[in-house]
Design an enzyme around this catalytic site. Structure first.
Site, PDB file in Angstrom:
ATOM      1  CG  ASP A  82      -1.975   0.990   1.273  1.00 13.74           C
ATOM      2  OD1 ASP A  82      -2.430   1.384   0.178  1.00 13.74           O
ATOM      3  OD2 ASP A  82      -2.397   1.401   2.373  1.00 13.74           O
ATOM      4  CG  HIS A  83      -0.344   4.865   0.236  1.00 13.20           C
ATOM      5  ND1 HIS A  83      -0.792   5.862  -0.591  1.00 13.20           N
ATOM      6  CD2 HIS A  83      -1.430   4.467   0.946  1.00 13.20           C
ATOM      7  CE1 HIS A  83      -2.083   6.073  -0.389  1.00 13.20           C
ATOM      8  NE2 HIS A  83      -2.503   5.229   0.533  1.00 13.20           N
ATOM      9  CD  GLU A 134      -3.493   8.341  -4.470  1.00 12.39           C
ATOM     10  OE1 GLU A 134      -3.271   7.305  -3.806  1.00 12.39           O
ATOM     11  OE2 GLU A 134      -3.702   9.459  -3.957  1.00 12.39           O
ATOM     12  N   GLY A 181      -7.691   8.444   7.252  1.00 14.57           N
ATOM     13  CA  GLY A 181      -7.848   8.746   8.674  1.00 14.57           C
ATOM     14  C   GLY A 181      -9.297   8.883   9.106  1.00 14.57           C
ATOM     15  CB  ALA A 215     -13.033   3.696   1.278  1.00  8.64           C
ATOM     16  CB  SER A 216     -12.518   4.059   7.256  1.00  4.03           C
ATOM     17  OG  SER A 216     -11.649   2.952   7.275  1.00  4.03           O
ATOM     18  CG  ASN A 256      -7.279   0.913  -0.331  1.00  3.25           C
ATOM     19  OD1 ASN A 256      -7.603  -0.027  -1.032  1.00  3.25           O
ATOM     20  ND2 ASN A 256      -6.156   1.589  -0.512  1.00  3.25           N
ATOM     21  CB  SER A 259      -9.623   4.685   9.802  1.00  2.00           C
ATOM     22  OG  SER A 259      -8.555   5.429   9.268  1.00  2.00           O
TER      23      SER A 259
END
Ligand code: G3H
Ligand code: 13P
Ligand code: ZN
Length: 311
Positions: A82-83, A134, A181, A215-216, A256, A259
């Site tokens: 990730d990232h 991205e 976050g 997307a939390s 994704n 959080s």
């Protein structure tokens, strides 16, 4: 079955109108509970490790823990970086057995983002590893992902089409109003995604898997529990489930979540320790955390992402 790349699972999700859950993993307990949840629902699964996760647990530990969980499951699982912050980070993960990587060049100038993504794609595809890139920036602050509100911008649909053509990337993370976050919107703001931009992007690149970071949902039940049992988290707001369901039915094929896992884990541990002040065996409070993560992930897969029974 051994670990797989994300190509087949994301293309299928894109064409059939659901999204695969990509859950951030940092330790054994999270890996076990996420895999058990997906396995019980026969859902394809992406487990992803950030730079922070690799620093905390170590790349080899994460890889071996994921392999152990995979060996006890009957579902396709991808291990994704990730990232990824550089070509070297992507190469290190590919060489150590990750089946998918993200090269995050979103903070670079467009031409530099194209250049680094092409380089990663060229290397990754030799090893049958899929690549996510991205375009556009997500506002918000996460431990290792810091972007100021001023810099945040939505993905340009024409640029997205040009980027995919030039890089041969397998999936693309886009910016349509999400952020990393627990504080995604101001308290007086209505949490809404830019579906007009998503529609334009999917028209330009039909049947191409798009990815939603940040997307939390930041479920109030966890925030309330945390605050009730001694924590203090104020003004946290996430992406409503209805918005995620709509996105998953469109070209958003990977969603994704990090959080929400952190909040579920923290809430259950705080509650357990508050209610059992004399307990100090980590296996007891971590078992509570595992139960809570598993039930959260099952709900996401079944009721939000729509990817239960899709293998
Ligand atoms: O995209 C950010 C993820 O939530 C990972 O966060 O860098 O704190 O592990 P982290
Ligand atoms: P959340 O902070 O919304 O869970 O996003 C996680 C993420 O995008 C990981 O890449
Ligand atoms: Zn992210």
């Amino acid at each position: 079955m051994s670990l797989v790349n994300t190509k087949k699972m994301l293309n299928k999700a894109c064409n059939e109108g659901y999204a695969v859950g990509a859950f951030n993993v940092n330790n054994m307990e999270i890996i076990q509970s996420v895999v058990q949840a997906a396995n019980e629902l026969s859902s394809p699964l992406i487990l992803q490790a950030s730079m922070g996760a690799r620093k905390y647990a170590g790349t080899t530990y994460l890889k071996k823990l994921v392999e152990a969980a995979e060996s006890e499951s009957n579902i396709p699982i991808a291990l994704h970086l990730d990232h990824g912050e550089s070509f070297e980070a992507c190469k290190e993960c590919i060489d150590s057995g990750f089946t998918s990587v993200m090269i995050d060049g979103s903070s670079l100038e467009y031409s530099k983002n194209v250049e680094i993504t092409r380089k990663v794609v060229k290397y990754a595809h030799k090893y049958n590893v899929s690549v996510e890139a991205e375009l556009g920036s997500l506002s918000g602050i996460e431990d290792e992902v810091k972007i100021t509100k001023e810099n945040s911008f939505y993905t340009d649909p024409d640029q997205a089409a040009d980027f995919v053509k030039k890089t041969n990337v397998d999936s693309l993370a886009i910016a349509i109003g999400t952020s990393h976050g627990a504080y995604k919107f101001k308290p007086n703001q209505t949490p809404k995604l830019r579906f007009d931009i998503l529609e334009k992007i999917q028209k330009k690149i039909p049947s191409f898997p798009l990815v939603l970071h940040g997307a939390s949902t930041i479920l109030p039940e966890y925030i309330n529990e945390i605050n009730h049992y001694g924590g203090s988290i104020q003004n946290a707001l996430g992406i409503p489930e209805e918005e995620l369901k709509k996105a998953a039915k469109m070209s958003i094929s990977k969603i994704n979540i990090d959080s929400d896992l952190r909040l579920a884990m923290t809430a259950s541990i705080r509650k357990y320790l508050f209610q059992h002040p004399n307990k100090f065996d980590p296996r007891e409070y971590l078992s509570e955390a595992k139960t809570s993560i598993k039930s959260l992930v099952k709900n996401k897969i079944q009721n939000v992402l729509g990817c239960a029974y899709k293998i």
